[in-house]
Design a protein around this motif. Structure first.
Motif, PDB file in Angstrom:
ATOM      1  N   MET A 164       0.841  -1.194   0.000  1.00 62.55           N
ATOM      2  CA  MET A 164       0.000   0.000   0.000  1.00 62.55           C
ATOM      3  C   MET A 164       0.875   1.243   0.000  1.00 62.55           C
ATOM      4  N   ARG A 165       0.373   2.322  -0.694  1.00 60.45           N
ATOM      5  CA  ARG A 165       1.088   3.587  -0.731  1.00 60.45           C
ATOM      6  C   ARG A 165       0.908   4.314   0.592  1.00 60.45           C
ATOM      7  N   THR A 166       1.757   5.308   0.811  1.00 63.20           N
ATOM      8  CA  THR A 166       1.751   6.019   2.088  1.00 63.20           C
ATOM      9  C   THR A 166       0.404   6.675   2.352  1.00 63.20           C
ATOM     10  N   TYR A 167      -0.202   7.309   1.337  1.00 62.59           N
ATOM     11  CA  TYR A 167      -1.484   7.979   1.573  1.00 62.59           C
ATOM     12  C   TYR A 167      -2.590   6.975   1.894  1.00 62.59           C
ATOM     13  N   GLU A 168      -2.428   5.737   1.286  1.00 57.01           N
ATOM     14  CA  GLU A 168      -3.424   4.702   1.595  1.00 57.01           C
ATOM     15  C   GLU A 168      -3.283   4.211   3.043  1.00 57.01           C
ATOM     16  N   ILE A 169      -2.055   4.060   3.476  1.00 58.50           N
ATOM     17  CA  ILE A 169      -1.804   3.634   4.871  1.00 58.50           C
ATOM     18  C   ILE A 169      -2.277   4.708   5.841  1.00 58.50           C
ATOM     19  N   ALA A 170      -2.055   5.987   5.493  1.00 61.89           N
ATOM     20  CA  ALA A 170      -2.521   7.085   6.342  1.00 61.89           C
ATOM     21  C   ALA A 170      -4.032   7.000   6.529  1.00 61.89           C
ATOM     22  N   ALA A 171      -4.749   6.809   5.408  1.00 66.64           N
ATOM     23  CA  ALA A 171      -6.208   6.711   5.489  1.00 66.64           C
ATOM     24  C   ALA A 171      -6.628   5.466   6.278  1.00 66.64           C
ATOM     25  N   LYS A 172      -5.877   4.389   6.096  1.00 63.56           N
ATOM     26  CA  LYS A 172      -6.196   3.119   6.772  1.00 63.56           C
ATOM     27  C   LYS A 172      -5.977   3.218   8.282  1.00 63.56           C
ATOM     28  N   THR A 173      -5.156   4.125   8.751  1.00 59.55           N
ATOM     29  CA  THR A 173      -4.882   4.257  10.194  1.00 59.55           C
ATOM     30  C   THR A 173      -5.522   5.514  10.792  1.00 59.55           C
ATOM     31  N   GLY A 174      -6.494   6.093  10.082  1.00 59.00           N
ATOM     32  CA  GLY A 174      -7.281   7.177  10.666  1.00 59.00           C
ATOM     33  C   GLY A 174      -6.797   8.574  10.391  1.00 59.00           C
ATOM     34  N   TYR A 175      -5.874   8.750   9.425  1.00 59.43           N
ATOM     35  CA  TYR A 175      -5.371  10.095   9.128  1.00 59.43           C
ATOM     36  C   TYR A 175      -5.803  10.482   7.716  1.00 59.43           C
ATOM     37  N   GLN A 176      -6.530  11.597   7.618  1.00 61.52           N
ATOM     38  CA  GLN A 176      -6.991  12.052   6.321  1.00 61.52           C
ATOM     39  C   GLN A 176      -5.893  12.821   5.575  1.00 61.52           C
ATOM     40  N   ASP A 177      -4.961  13.403   6.320  1.00 64.04           N
ATOM     41  CA  ASP A 177      -3.870  14.186   5.721  1.00 64.04           C
ATOM     42  C   ASP A 177      -2.603  13.331   5.690  1.00 64.04           C
ATOM     43  N   PRO A 178      -2.172  12.853   4.514  1.00 66.94           N
ATOM     44  CA  PRO A 178      -0.974  11.990   4.420  1.00 66.94           C
ATOM     45  C   PRO A 178       0.273  12.680   4.928  1.00 66.94           C
ATOM     46  N   GLN A 179       0.361  13.998   4.703  1.00 69.15           N
ATOM     47  CA  GLN A 179       1.555  14.728   5.142  1.00 69.15           C
ATOM     48  C   GLN A 179       1.633  14.751   6.656  1.00 69.15           C
ATOM     49  N   TYR A 180       0.471  14.981   7.287  1.00 63.91           N
ATOM     50  CA  TYR A 180       0.424  14.983   8.769  1.00 63.91           C
ATOM     51  C   TYR A 180       0.789  13.598   9.303  1.00 63.91           C
ATOM     52  N   PHE A 181       0.300  12.569   8.594  1.00 65.23           N
ATOM     53  CA  PHE A 181       0.634  11.190   8.975  1.00 65.23           C
ATOM     54  C   PHE A 181       2.136  10.965   8.915  1.00 65.23           C
ATOM     55  N   SER A 182       2.794  11.460   7.846  1.00 66.75           N
ATOM     56  CA  SER A 182       4.240  11.254   7.683  1.00 66.75           C
ATOM     57  C   SER A 182       5.023  11.947   8.787  1.00 66.75           C
ATOM     58  N   VAL A 183       4.575  13.154   9.158  1.00 71.67           N
ATOM     59  CA  VAL A 183       5.250  13.885  10.242  1.00 71.67           C
ATOM     60  C   VAL A 183       5.141  13.117  11.568  1.00 71.67           C
ATOM     61  N   LEU A 184       3.932  12.632  11.873  1.00 72.95           N
ATOM     62  CA  LEU A 184       3.733  11.864  13.122  1.00 72.95           C
ATOM     63  C   LEU A 184       4.549  10.583  13.096  1.00 72.95           C
ATOM     64  N   PHE A 185       4.589   9.917  11.915  1.00 70.58           N
ATOM     65  CA  PHE A 185       5.299   8.647  11.829  1.00 70.58           C
ATOM     66  C   PHE A 185       6.789   8.856  12.080  1.00 70.58           C
TER      67      PHE A 185
END
Length: 539
Positions: free
Chosen positions: A496-517
């Motif tokens: 799965m791509r990063t934006y798909e994983i972000a959505a799959k773990t409850g984050y609508q903003d992929p960039q915000y997900f990457s920062v948290l990760f």
């Protein structure tokens, strides 16, 4: 072995009888011989033989006169008349003197042996009967005290016919002559625990002995041990005032002596006056009822039932507010308020002008309310049933309001512990439910503390404190950790791509997900996947 004395004025006859018989073979011992009735009477007085074998015709005192003296003074001694005169008149006199037997001279050894064997059988039978009677008499004497006490217990508790009462009073020599009667019950103010029940018996017996000693010289009294270690006294007399005063005086003496010599206190209840033997049981019942007022009046007292008969005229105070305060304090788990509410309840009961029966009603109501509260907050059901059984069976054994207060404090302390445990268990259950909800809904971008709190019915502020105490993390920290762990699994095991994983773990903003990760792992999602793929990091 029976003893025998030979009496005959002819030496040859005496010696012949003495030497020709093997006395031991027939169960006898010949202890001597005399030549006349006077000497024989001295020997009988001194040695008291079982049998006297005597001639009739002798100097100084003949055999019949000797027999008369023996019969009068030693009625158990057997007399055998030995005579050479076959005379009906002698036989008649011998029968009148209750002589056992008579033998005509000359007597042969065979006749003597036959007579001795017959006599031994008769004496053995008599001795056996006598021993049996002795045993029965001994048993009767031993049982007399018990039989007397049982009769008095019946007199104090059950209807009896007048003739039976009078007959038993006479038989047991109980001096209740009347015409007036009054009962007085004495009871120890404090009982030991079940492990020391033997001590209770000893103390109760000591109280019984003290009362017996005090009443030993009193006319018209009966003292007996009564149910549940009480001692009941029945007094009789001819004047009401005199009998009341006498009961009061004796009760005070018993109370004082017990405290002085036995170092424990007793309370005495004095019943109503009655004029009929058949009504004594009502006075006994009233004396027991007077004892029950010890609960309200206190210990170490002499209580007259007639002084308390009007206590039931005042209405029972409601007391709902105090009981409600107690229940609220139990539910809130505040120990100081619980004790204060119990103290208030005890004060209300103690100061109320109510009958003892209404007092018990009030106590039962309070206790059942406490037990009901324990059941509602989830206390152990078996333990509650045990408490309820004790309440119903032991209520009337409480001897003071202090004991009831102690019992209530005991139960309520357990209630507070149950409240605390129940809350702790409930809180743990709620936290487990919250964690489970987060684990199942971490994908939801709308997952929030408010969502979880509405699920477990708890305020957000209370939840925040409890959740951190339970997990060691704040709600946001815990949700972030769960989501990051799920993201790591997806990066490792999926394409799965990063934006798909972000959505799959409850984050609508992929960039915000990457920062948290990156903040959580030190790597961007892409760097983490590359390292996992090349095997340079462990999951």
């Amino acid at each position: 072995m029976y003893t025998i004395l030979i009496v005959d004025d002819e030496p040859i006859v005496r010696e012949g009888i003495r030497n020709r018989i093997q006395w031991a073979d027939h169960g006898f011992e010949c202890i001597g011989d005399c030549e006349n009735g006077r000497d024989a009477l001295e020997a009988v007085t001194r040695d008291q033989p079982d049998v006297v074998l005597t001639d009739i015709n002798m100097p100084y005192m003949d055999g019949l006169e000797l027999s008369r003296h023996i019969t009068e003074r030693f009625p158990k001694t057997k007399i055998i008349i030995l005579t050479g005169f076959d005379d009906f008149e002698y036989a008649q006199q011998a029968v009148k003197l209750q002589v056992t037997d008579f033998i005509l001279k000359p007597v042969t050894s065979a006749e003597l042996r036959e007579m001795l064997d017959k006599l031994k059988l008769e004496m053995d039978e008599e001795r056996g009967h006598t021993e049996h009677l002795k045993r029965l008499k001994h048993q009767l004497n031993e049982s007399l005290v018990l039989l007397k006490e049982r009769f008095l217990e019946r007199l104090a508790s059950s209807p009896m016919k007048r003739f039976e009462i009078e007959s038993k009073l006479s038989y047991f020599d109980i001096p209740l002559s009347g015409p007036l009667y009054i009962a007085m019950a004495a009871d120890m103010d404090e009982l030991r625990s079940d492990e020391q029940h033997v001590d209770n018996e000893l103390y109760a017996f000591a109280l019984y002995n003290i009362i017996q000693e005090i009443l030993a010289g009193e006319p018209g009294t009966a003292v007996f041990r009564y149910k549940e270690n009480k001692v009941m006294t029945i007094l009789s007399g001819s004047g009401e005032e005199e009998l009341h005063a006498r009961a009061q005086k004796l009760a005070e003496e018993i109370r004082g002596s017990t405290k002085q010599f036995m170092k424990f206190t007793v309370t005495l209840g004095i019943g109503t006056m009655c004029r009929d033997l058949q009504d004594i049981r009502y006075s006994c019942r009233a004396s027991e009822a007077a004892l029950e007022y010890r609960l309200l009046i206190g210990r170490d007292q002499v209580i007259h039932i007639t002084d308390l008969e009007k206590r039931g005229d005042a209405p029972l105070q409601d007391g709902i507010e105090t009981e409600s305060a107690l229940i609220s304090a139990i539910r809130a788990g505040t120990d100081a308020e619980v004790k204060a509410s119990i103290r208030q309840l005890i004060n209300e009961i103690g100061s109320a002008s109510i009958s003892i029966d209404l007092c018990y009603v009030r106590i039962v109501r309070v206790m059942l309310a406490v037990l009901q509260t324990l059941m509602e907050i989830g206390s152990n059901e078996n333990e509650l049933i045990g408490k309820e059984k004790r309440l119903l069976s032991d209520l009337y054994s409480f001897r003071s309001l202090d004991e009831i207060e102690h019992w209530l404090n005991e139960v309520c302390e357990q209630a507070l512990r149950d409240v605390a445990k129940t809350r702790k268990d409930m809180t743990r259950s709620q936290m487990l439910e919250a964690v489970d909800f987060i684990q199942r809904h971490y994908e939801d971008a709308e997952l929030s503390i408010k969502t979880v709190c509405s699920r477990i019915y708890m305020s957000t502020s209370y939840f925040s404190a409890l959740f951190k105490s339970h997990t060691g993390k704040t709600f946001v920290e815990y949700v972030t950790e769960v989501r990051m762990e799920k993201a790591k699994e997806l990066l490792k095991h999926s394409l799965m791509r990063t934006y798909e994983i972000a959505a799959k773990t409850g984050y609508q903003d992929p960039q915000y997900f990457s920062v948290l990760f990156k903040k959580h792992t030190g790597d961007t999602p892409t760097e983490y996947r590359n390292k996992m793929t090349s095997g340079r990091v462990s999951p």
